[in-house]
Write a protein that holds these residues in place. Structure first.
Motif, PDB file in Angstrom:
ATOM      1  N   VAL A   1       7.686 -27.064  82.154  1.00 38.31           N
ATOM      2  CA  VAL A   1       7.359 -25.968  83.055  1.00 38.31           C
ATOM      3  C   VAL A   1       7.699 -24.666  82.344  1.00 38.31           C
ATOM      4  O   VAL A   1       8.781 -24.535  81.761  1.00 38.31           O
ATOM      5  N   VAL A   2       6.757 -23.722  82.372  1.00 35.45           N
ATOM      6  CA  VAL A   2       7.024 -22.398  81.815  1.00 35.45           C
ATOM      7  C   VAL A   2       7.080 -21.413  82.977  1.00 35.45           C
ATOM      8  O   VAL A   2       6.284 -21.502  83.909  1.00 35.45           O
ATOM      9  N   PRO A   3       8.037 -20.493  82.949  1.00 33.83           N
ATOM     10  CA  PRO A   3       8.269 -19.618  84.103  1.00 33.83           C
ATOM     11  C   PRO A   3       7.303 -18.440  84.137  1.00 33.83           C
ATOM     12  O   PRO A   3       7.713 -17.301  84.271  1.00 33.83           O
TER      13      PRO A   3
ATOM     14  N   VAL B   1       7.167 -34.536  71.795  1.00 30.18           N
ATOM     15  CA  VAL B   1       6.832 -33.257  72.422  1.00 30.18           C
ATOM     16  C   VAL B   1       5.315 -33.046  72.421  1.00 30.18           C
ATOM     17  O   VAL B   1       4.729 -32.618  73.419  1.00 30.18           O
ATOM     18  N   ILE B   2       4.704 -33.385  71.283  1.00 33.28           N
ATOM     19  CA  ILE B   2       3.260 -33.161  71.116  1.00 33.28           C
ATOM     20  C   ILE B   2       2.496 -34.050  72.104  1.00 33.28           C
ATOM     21  O   ILE B   2       2.755 -35.241  72.204  1.00 33.28           O
ATOM     22  N   GLY B   3       1.577 -33.430  72.826  1.00 29.69           N
ATOM     23  CA  GLY B   3       0.794 -34.167  73.818  1.00 29.69           C
ATOM     24  C   GLY B   3       1.330 -34.070  75.230  1.00 29.69           C
ATOM     25  O   GLY B   3       0.678 -34.528  76.168  1.00 29.69           O
ATOM     26  N   THR B   4       2.499 -33.468  75.382  1.00 25.05           N
ATOM     27  CA  THR B   4       3.094 -33.360  76.713  1.00 25.05           C
ATOM     28  C   THR B   4       2.413 -32.250  77.520  1.00 25.05           C
ATOM     29  O   THR B   4       2.079 -31.199  76.991  1.00 25.05           O
ATOM     30  N   ASP B   5       2.205 -32.506  78.808  1.00 27.10           N
ATOM     31  CA  ASP B   5       1.580 -31.522  79.686  1.00 27.10           C
ATOM     32  C   ASP B   5       2.500 -30.331  79.926  1.00 27.10           C
ATOM     33  O   ASP B   5       3.726 -30.468  79.910  1.00 27.10           O
TER      34      ASP B   5
ATOM     35  N   GLY C   1      -2.061 -26.748  80.570  1.00 29.43           N
ATOM     36  CA  GLY C   1      -2.381 -27.088  79.189  1.00 29.43           C
ATOM     37  C   GLY C   1      -1.494 -28.195  78.669  1.00 29.43           C
ATOM     38  O   GLY C   1      -0.835 -28.897  79.449  1.00 29.43           O
ATOM     39  N   THR C   2      -1.502 -28.326  77.370  1.00 32.28           N
ATOM     40  CA  THR C   2      -0.793 -29.411  76.699  1.00 32.28           C
ATOM     41  C   THR C   2      -0.133 -28.849  75.441  1.00 32.28           C
ATOM     42  O   THR C   2      -0.677 -27.948  74.816  1.00 32.28           O
ATOM     43  N   ILE C   3       1.015 -29.391  75.105  1.00 28.90           N
ATOM     44  CA  ILE C   3       1.630 -29.005  73.831  1.00 28.90           C
ATOM     45  C   ILE C   3       0.831 -29.645  72.704  1.00 28.90           C
ATOM     46  O   ILE C   3       0.775 -30.876  72.606  1.00 28.90           O
ATOM     47  N   GLU C   4       0.208 -28.806  71.901  1.00 27.59           N
ATOM     48  CA  GLU C   4      -0.631 -29.317  70.819  1.00 27.59           C
ATOM     49  C   GLU C   4       0.179 -29.526  69.553  1.00 27.59           C
ATOM     50  O   GLU C   4      -0.158 -30.380  68.728  1.00 27.59           O
ATOM     51  N   ASP C   5       1.205 -28.708  69.403  1.00 27.85           N
ATOM     52  CA  ASP C   5       1.974 -28.799  68.174  1.00 27.85           C
ATOM     53  C   ASP C   5       3.248 -27.974  68.320  1.00 27.85           C
ATOM     54  O   ASP C   5       3.417 -27.258  69.321  1.00 27.85           O
TER      55      ASP C   5
ATOM     56  N   VAL D   1       2.957 -24.626  70.359  1.00 27.26           N
ATOM     57  CA  VAL D   1       1.530 -24.306  70.413  1.00 27.26           C
ATOM     58  C   VAL D   1       0.952 -24.998  71.639  1.00 27.26           C
ATOM     59  O   VAL D   1       1.004 -26.219  71.749  1.00 27.26           O
ATOM     60  N   ILE D   2       0.459 -24.195  72.582  1.00 27.00           N
ATOM     61  CA  ILE D   2      -0.098 -24.759  73.805  1.00 27.00           C
ATOM     62  C   ILE D   2      -1.606 -24.580  73.785  1.00 27.00           C
ATOM     63  O   ILE D   2      -2.113 -23.486  73.533  1.00 27.00           O
TER      64      ILE D   2
END
Lengths: 121, 121
Positions: free
Chosen positions: B79-81, B16-20, B30-34, B48-49
């Motif tokens: 994708v976030v709505p 998950v971490i690092g995914t756009d 952004g990117t999932i940082e954690d 955490v984005i």
């Protein structure tokens, strides 16, 4: 496992991964390789503990319920309340097997083996 | 967010971490940082984005409820709505602020802002 006030603490997954794991006798028995999460619900399925293996070849992993990991600041690692023998006899999986059947096979076997009440009921 | 059969899928935190992350218009935002986890309970507090920043200096992070992340295999990201404006106006935190008050401040503000039902009640 929340405290009496319903209080909980936060820990970033990236800080969990790579942390050493000790058994009840204080022997270092492995490392947290990953944390398996539910995609479509809000639960932590299990922690993935690796026990070595040469360059990842043939490495086997254990699925351990998140609730049994107890962080010990003195050791800088997690302590699991199991003996070496209990851990060696626990179900183990290749990295692909961990997510087979969407992780539910490893999760269910793990909670049963370590006698932890399922969080998903 | 489980399916009708109670079925869920497994995803490793390290994947998950690092995914756009994309907004509802398809812009990469952004990117999932954690992923923030509960230490003493079994819940995923929030994702955490990160939205950029120079070498991490002054970078601000958003706490987003796990349930709103929808993986899009075509984009290879979540994708976030939400619109760009909604995301820019969302509460944001330094990396230390995310775990202030044991993560509950960021968690509660996040679930309120994105109007997601608390999983912890």
């Amino acid at each position: 496992m929340t405290t009496r006030t319903g209080h909980t603490d936060a820990i970033a997954a990236s800080r969990v991964i790579g942390t050493d794991v000790y058994n009840s006798a204080g022997d270092q028995i492995g490392t947290i390789e990953d944390v398996m999460l539910e995609k479509t619900s809000n639960g932590i399925m299990f922690a993935v503990i690796g026990f070595g293996g040469f360059l990842g070849l043939g490495e086997k992993y254990h699925a351990v319920p998140w609730a049994v990991l107890d962080y010990d600041p003195d050791r800088g690692g997690y302590v699991v309340p199991f003996t070496k023998d209990q851990l060696q006899a626990a179900p183990s999986y290749s990295i692909n097997e961990l997510t087979a059947d969407d992780g539910q096979r490893a999760r269910d076997a793990s909670f049963a083996y370590y006698n932890v009440a399922p969080y998903w009921h």
